[in-house]
Design a protein around this motif. Structure first.
Motif, PDB file in Angstrom:
ATOM      1  N   MET A  82      46.358  32.373  48.439  1.00  0.00           N
ATOM      2  CA  MET A  82      46.949  32.207  47.128  1.00  0.00           C
ATOM      3  C   MET A  82      47.027  33.558  46.429  1.00  0.00           C
ATOM      4  O   MET A  82      46.105  34.353  46.489  1.00  0.00           O
ATOM      5  N   VAL A  83      48.128  33.812  45.764  1.00  0.00           N
ATOM      6  CA  VAL A  83      48.320  35.047  45.022  1.00  0.00           C
ATOM      7  C   VAL A  83      48.278  34.724  43.533  1.00  0.00           C
ATOM      8  O   VAL A  83      48.900  33.774  43.075  1.00  0.00           O
ATOM      9  N   PHE A  84      47.535  35.530  42.794  1.00  0.00           N
ATOM     10  CA  PHE A  84      47.392  35.334  41.356  1.00  0.00           C
ATOM     11  C   PHE A  84      48.172  36.420  40.633  1.00  0.00           C
ATOM     12  O   PHE A  84      48.082  37.595  40.984  1.00  0.00           O
ATOM     13  N   LYS A  85      48.922  36.044  39.621  1.00  0.00           N
ATOM     14  CA  LYS A  85      49.766  36.998  38.890  1.00  0.00           C
ATOM     15  C   LYS A  85      49.241  37.332  37.496  1.00  0.00           C
ATOM     16  O   LYS A  85      49.552  38.380  36.954  1.00  0.00           O
ATOM     17  N   THR A  86      48.487  36.426  36.902  1.00  0.00           N
ATOM     18  CA  THR A  86      47.962  36.657  35.554  1.00  0.00           C
ATOM     19  C   THR A  86      46.483  36.319  35.546  1.00  0.00           C
ATOM     20  O   THR A  86      46.095  35.161  35.713  1.00  0.00           O
ATOM     21  N   LEU A  87      45.667  37.366  35.367  1.00  0.00           N
ATOM     22  CA  LEU A  87      44.218  37.214  35.395  1.00  0.00           C
ATOM     23  C   LEU A  87      43.667  37.301  33.979  1.00  0.00           C
ATOM     24  O   LEU A  87      44.113  38.137  33.192  1.00  0.00           O
ATOM     25  N   LEU A  88      42.693  36.463  33.669  1.00  0.00           N
ATOM     26  CA  LEU A  88      41.987  36.526  32.384  1.00  0.00           C
ATOM     27  C   LEU A  88      40.519  36.757  32.672  1.00  0.00           C
ATOM     28  O   LEU A  88      39.879  35.949  33.341  1.00  0.00           O
ATOM     29  N   VAL A  89      39.989  37.877  32.158  1.00  0.00           N
ATOM     30  CA  VAL A  89      38.590  38.225  32.368  1.00  0.00           C
ATOM     31  C   VAL A  89      37.841  38.056  31.059  1.00  0.00           C
ATOM     32  O   VAL A  89      38.212  38.655  30.039  1.00  0.00           O
TER      33      VAL A  89
END
Length: 154
Positions: free
Chosen positions: A1-8
């Motif tokens: 799976m590829v993630f485009k928008t990360l929230l840390v």
């Protein structure tokens, strides 16, 4: 799976620093944007707080809110510096409320497809990621959530 928008989720603790380092290390692999969130939780404040410059500050006063915003800006600036060291630009978010709710709400607002947070945290003022927050986010999140564990706070 590829993630485009990360929230840390970031609170300045070593746990959240490690979560941010994980995000910035992986963002180029996925060509992802990295957002950071710092949540000020007023519930953790006593009835009064002390500002070293002026003394006791009444809660909910304008000066009280300015102090919280100043601290949030400092934490988010620190997060920007960590990301910049990896040549990654982050998009900061400062919100006031319950971290369990605000992390999920911000993830929804920005269209995040991965939330990254530390396993626990204490930060400078011991009021952000307290274990129960990460547990709540993991169990309530409708999107993928990565919990980064570290051995101890440095």
């Amino acid at each position: 799976m590829v993630f485009k928008t990360l929230l840390v989720a970031y609170d300045g603790s070593e746990f959240s620093r490690e979560a941010l380092r994980t995000a910035v290390a992986n963002a180029p692999l996925w060509d992802a944007k990295v957002h950071t969130i710092y949540v000020v939780n007023p519930r953790y404040y006593a009835s009064t707080i002390v500002d070293p410059q002026i003394g006791v500050v009444e809660p909910r006063s304008e000066h009280w809110l300015q102090m919280l915003e100043r601290e949030a800006e400092e934490m988010l600036e620190e997060a920007k510096e960590i990301a910049a060291a990896a040549e990654i630009e982050i998009i900061p978010h400062m919100v006031i409320g319950d971290p369990r709710d605000e992390i999920l709400e911000t993830a929804k607002e920005i269209g995040a497809d991965l939330i990254i947070l530390g396993s626990a945290g204490k930060g400078m003022t011991k009021r952000f990621l307290l274990g129960s927050v990460s547990t709540s986010v993991v169990t309530q999140s409708p999107i993928a959530t990565l919990v980064v564990h570290t051995h101890d706070e440095k």
